[in-house]
Enzyme design. Structure first.
Site, PDB file in Angstrom:
ATOM      1  N   ASP A 134     -19.571  -6.951  44.152  1.00 30.68           N
ATOM      2  CA  ASP A 134     -19.514  -5.604  43.571  1.00 30.68           C
ATOM      3  C   ASP A 134     -20.332  -5.537  42.282  1.00 30.68           C
ATOM      4  OD1 ASP A 134     -18.652  -2.963  43.349  1.00 30.68           O
ATOM      5  OD2 ASP A 134     -16.837  -3.504  42.259  1.00 30.68           O
ATOM      6  N   ARG A 179     -28.095  10.924  46.264  1.00 33.76           N
ATOM      7  CA  ARG A 179     -27.418  10.168  45.201  1.00 33.76           C
ATOM      8  C   ARG A 179     -26.914   8.812  45.690  1.00 33.76           C
ATOM      9  NH1 ARG A 179     -22.545  12.266  43.679  1.00 33.76           N
ATOM     10  NH2 ARG A 179     -22.429  14.019  45.102  1.00 33.76           N
ATOM     11  N   LYS A 180     -26.979   8.580  47.003  1.00 38.82           N
ATOM     12  CA  LYS A 180     -26.377   7.370  47.558  1.00 38.82           C
ATOM     13  C   LYS A 180     -27.389   6.231  47.686  1.00 38.82           C
ATOM     14  CE  LYS A 180     -25.063   9.730  51.045  1.00 38.82           C
ATOM     15  NZ  LYS A 180     -24.584  10.171  52.352  1.00 38.82           N
TER      16      LYS A 180
HETATM   17  C1  LIG Z   1     -19.789   1.268  36.971  1.00 36.55           C
HETATM   18  C2  LIG Z   1     -20.877   0.711  36.652  1.00 36.55           C
HETATM   19  C3  LIG Z   1     -22.186   0.375  36.377  1.00 36.55           C
HETATM   20  C4  LIG Z   1     -22.655   0.936  35.094  1.00 36.55           C
HETATM   21  C5  LIG Z   1     -23.771   0.145  34.548  1.00 36.55           C
HETATM   22  C6  LIG Z   1     -24.118   0.554  33.193  1.00 36.55           C
HETATM   23  C7  LIG Z   1     -23.970  -0.253  32.125  1.00 36.55           C
HETATM   24  C8  LIG Z   1     -23.208  -1.505  32.190  1.00 36.55           C
HETATM   25  C9  LIG Z   1     -24.020  -2.689  31.923  1.00 36.55           C
HETATM   26  C10 LIG Z   1     -24.071  -3.751  32.756  1.00 36.55           C
HETATM   27  C11 LIG Z   1     -23.428  -3.739  34.094  1.00 36.55           C
HETATM   28  C12 LIG Z   1     -22.163  -4.411  34.017  1.00 36.55           C
HETATM   29  C13 LIG Z   1     -21.318  -4.430  35.002  1.00 36.55           C
HETATM   30  C14 LIG Z   1     -21.445  -3.730  36.286  1.00 36.55           C
HETATM   31  C15 LIG Z   1     -20.384  -4.316  37.056  1.00 36.55           C
HETATM   32  C16 LIG Z   1     -19.786  -3.807  38.063  1.00 36.55           C
HETATM   33  C17 LIG Z   1     -20.045  -2.543  38.749  1.00 36.55           C
HETATM   34  C18 LIG Z   1     -18.754  -2.251  39.411  1.00 36.55           C
HETATM   35  C19 LIG Z   1     -18.799  -0.973  40.145  1.00 36.55           C
HETATM   36  C20 LIG Z   1     -17.383  -0.617  40.478  1.00 36.55           C
HETATM   37  O1  LIG Z   1     -16.587  -1.437  40.798  1.00 36.55           O
HETATM   38  S1  LIG Z   1     -16.953   1.004  40.376  1.00 36.55           S
HETATM   39  C21 LIG Z   1     -15.154   0.928  40.554  1.00 36.55           C
HETATM   40  C22 LIG Z   1     -14.659   1.153  41.950  1.00 36.55           C
HETATM   41  N1  LIG Z   1     -15.080   2.440  42.439  1.00 36.55           N
HETATM   42  C23 LIG Z   1     -14.405   3.545  42.161  1.00 36.55           C
HETATM   43  O2  LIG Z   1     -13.420   3.563  41.478  1.00 36.55           O
HETATM   44  C24 LIG Z   1     -14.975   4.797  42.764  1.00 36.55           C
HETATM   45  C25 LIG Z   1     -13.901   5.846  42.998  1.00 36.55           C
HETATM   46  N2  LIG Z   1     -14.512   6.981  43.673  1.00 36.55           N
HETATM   47  C26 LIG Z   1     -15.155   7.947  42.994  1.00 36.55           C
HETATM   48  O3  LIG Z   1     -15.167   7.976  41.783  1.00 36.55           O
HETATM   49  C27 LIG Z   1     -15.849   8.955  43.820  1.00 36.55           C
HETATM   50  O4  LIG Z   1     -15.329   8.995  45.102  1.00 36.55           O
HETATM   51  C28 LIG Z   1     -17.385   8.751  43.870  1.00 36.55           C
HETATM   52  C29 LIG Z   1     -17.955   8.836  42.440  1.00 36.55           C
HETATM   53  C30 LIG Z   1     -17.727   7.372  44.484  1.00 36.55           C
HETATM   54  C31 LIG Z   1     -18.031   9.827  44.720  1.00 36.55           C
HETATM   55  O5  LIG Z   1     -17.484  11.077  44.313  1.00 36.55           O
HETATM   56  P1  LIG Z   1     -18.417  12.326  44.014  1.00 36.55           P
HETATM   57  O6  LIG Z   1     -17.511  13.485  43.737  1.00 36.55           O
HETATM   58  O7  LIG Z   1     -19.445  11.999  43.009  1.00 36.55           O
HETATM   59  O8  LIG Z   1     -19.211  12.571  45.331  1.00 36.55           O
HETATM   60  P2  LIG Z   1     -18.759  12.846  46.856  1.00 36.55           P
HETATM   61  O9  LIG Z   1     -17.310  12.622  47.094  1.00 36.55           O
HETATM   62  O10 LIG Z   1     -19.337  14.169  47.221  1.00 36.55           O
HETATM   63  O11 LIG Z   1     -19.560  11.665  47.621  1.00 36.55           O
HETATM   64  C32 LIG Z   1     -20.960  11.551  47.462  1.00 36.55           C
HETATM   65  C33 LIG Z   1     -21.511  11.007  48.765  1.00 36.55           C
HETATM   66  O12 LIG Z   1     -20.959   9.684  48.969  1.00 36.55           O
HETATM   67  C34 LIG Z   1     -20.236   9.638  50.193  1.00 36.55           C
HETATM   68  N3  LIG Z   1     -19.023   8.830  50.027  1.00 36.55           N
HETATM   69  C35 LIG Z   1     -18.067   9.004  49.103  1.00 36.55           C
HETATM   70  N4  LIG Z   1     -17.119   8.093  49.223  1.00 36.55           N
HETATM   71  C36 LIG Z   1     -17.486   7.314  50.270  1.00 36.55           C
HETATM   72  C37 LIG Z   1     -16.917   6.199  50.913  1.00 36.55           C
HETATM   73  N5  LIG Z   1     -15.769   5.669  50.463  1.00 36.55           N
HETATM   74  N6  LIG Z   1     -17.569   5.616  51.920  1.00 36.55           N
HETATM   75  C38 LIG Z   1     -18.739   6.128  52.363  1.00 36.55           C
HETATM   76  N7  LIG Z   1     -19.344   7.189  51.792  1.00 36.55           N
HETATM   77  C39 LIG Z   1     -18.725   7.785  50.785  1.00 36.55           C
HETATM   78  C40 LIG Z   1     -19.882  11.088  50.504  1.00 36.55           C
HETATM   79  O13 LIG Z   1     -19.720  11.283  51.882  1.00 36.55           O
HETATM   80  C41 LIG Z   1     -21.083  11.839  49.961  1.00 36.55           C
HETATM   81  O14 LIG Z   1     -22.156  11.773  50.894  1.00 36.55           O
HETATM   82  P3  LIG Z   1     -22.982  13.106  51.273  1.00 36.55           P
HETATM   83  O15 LIG Z   1     -23.592  13.576  49.977  1.00 36.55           O
HETATM   84  O16 LIG Z   1     -23.991  12.661  52.271  1.00 36.55           O
HETATM   85  O17 LIG Z   1     -21.983  14.077  51.810  1.00 36.55           O
END
Ligand SMILES: CCCCC/C=C\C/C=C\C/C=C\C/C=C\CCCC(=O)SCCNC(=O)CCNC(=O)[C@H](O)C(C)(C)COP(=O)(O)OP(=O)(O)OC[C@H]1O[C@@H](n2cnc3c(N)ncnc32)[C@H](O)[C@@H]1OP(=O)(O)O
Length: 216
Positions: A134, A179-180
């Site tokens: 991840d 966006r994906k």
């Molecule tokens: C977060 C980090 C990175 C930031 C980096 C920046 C600085 C940091 C510096 C260094 C990096 C350091 C560390 C990075 C380390 C780790 C990264 C970890 C990342 C994570 O660990 S993060 C935690 C777990 N994560 C969540 O906690 C997400 C909970 N969730 C939501 O927050 C929403 O659910 C969201 C935002 C995902 C979408 O929400 P939304 O409202 O923006 O958009 P929407 O629902 O319309 O989906 C848009 C399109 O994605 C499709 N879609 C949605 N869900 C899907 C699914 N499950 N499967 C397949 N497709 C899916 C839809 O079908 C649609 O597709 P279409 O447009 O084609 O219809």
């Protein structure tokens, strides 16, 4: 895909901006977790040196992603710590460094799994492996576009990873659709001969109406 020239620099991507803010909040220079420490084994060091040498080649545009995120979280909540960097004892848990190769839109992470990550006796916990995947896919997608959230992660565990060993985690961008970002990832032995884990992830940039963290 837009990659700014800033990212061609050998030094960090996310750290870049954060470093300007940090001295005002934290008086001491933050530790760079991507730099070698005494816990790194021979394999980890050799691979680090190999990829670090490649960062000098401007035609490859490889860059080392540093530890900005480890401190970024504290700005929002002082007790927060990036999960993968929250154990201070060097070598005890997640030792890793991540390189991003811009010409091939590929990431490679060198990961040495410490003794606190045990799952099945003598082997690495599946949750720890998924955490690292991840981290790599999330960072990769963020580097290619803007900060993302992982929406979906599919993990197939093919062979156990011995505790204490060093592995390679390589990710590639399969597809970008609005966006994906669809990223796939393989965890292998360092010589590539043994496949440990395969994964695919969908990491969209959160939409404006999403409930994700406001700082993203
Ligand atoms: C977060 C980090 C990175 C930031 C980096 C920046 C600085 C940091 C510096 C260094 C990096 C350091 C560390 C990075 C380390 C780790 C990264 C970890 C990342 C994570 O660990 S993060 C935690 C777990 N994560 C969540 O906690 C997400 C909970 N969730 C939501 O927050 C929403 O659910 C969201 C935002 C995902 C979408 O929400 P939304 O409202 O923006 O958009 P929407 O629902 O319309 O989906 C848009 C399109 O994605 C499709 N879609 C949605 N869900 C899907 C699914 N499950 N499967 C397949 N497709 C899916 C839809 O079908 C649609 O597709 P279409 O447009 O084609 O219809």
């Amino acid at each position: 895909m837009k990659l700014s020239k800033k990212k061609k620099n050998k030094q960090t991507v996310f750290c870049f901006n954060v470093q300007h803010v940090l001295p005002k909040i934290f008086p001491r220079k933050p530790r760079d977790f991507s730099l070698p420490n005494s816990s790194w084994g021979k394999e980890m060091m050799e691979l680090y040196n190999h990829y670090n040498r490649l960062t000098a080649d401007q035609s490859v545009y490889l860059c080392c992603v540093s530890s900005g995120g480890a401190y970024l979280s504290k700005i929002i909540q002082s007790k927060a710590r990036l999960f993968t960097r929250n154990i201070r004892d060097p070598g005890a848990a997640f030792e890793y460094v991540l390189f991003f190769r811009q010409d091939k839109l590929k990431c490679v992470c060198i990961f040495q799994a410490g003794h606190l990550l045990e799952g099945p006796p003598g082997h690495v916990h599946g949750g720890a492996i998924a955490t690292m995947i991840d981290t790599v896919t999330g960072t990769h997608a963020s580097l290619l576009s803007a900060p993302v959230m992982t929406a979906n992660l599919n993990v197939n565990y093919r062979s156990p990873i011995p505790l204490g060993s060093t592995v390679l985690i390589e990710s590639i961008l399969d597809k970008e659709d609005g966006r994906k970002m669809y990223i796939s990832c393989r965890v292998t032995s360092t010589d590539g001969s043994k496949l440990h884990t395969e994964a695919t992830g969908n990491c969209p940039q959160p939409g404006e109406s999403s409930e994700g963290p406001s700082h993203l």
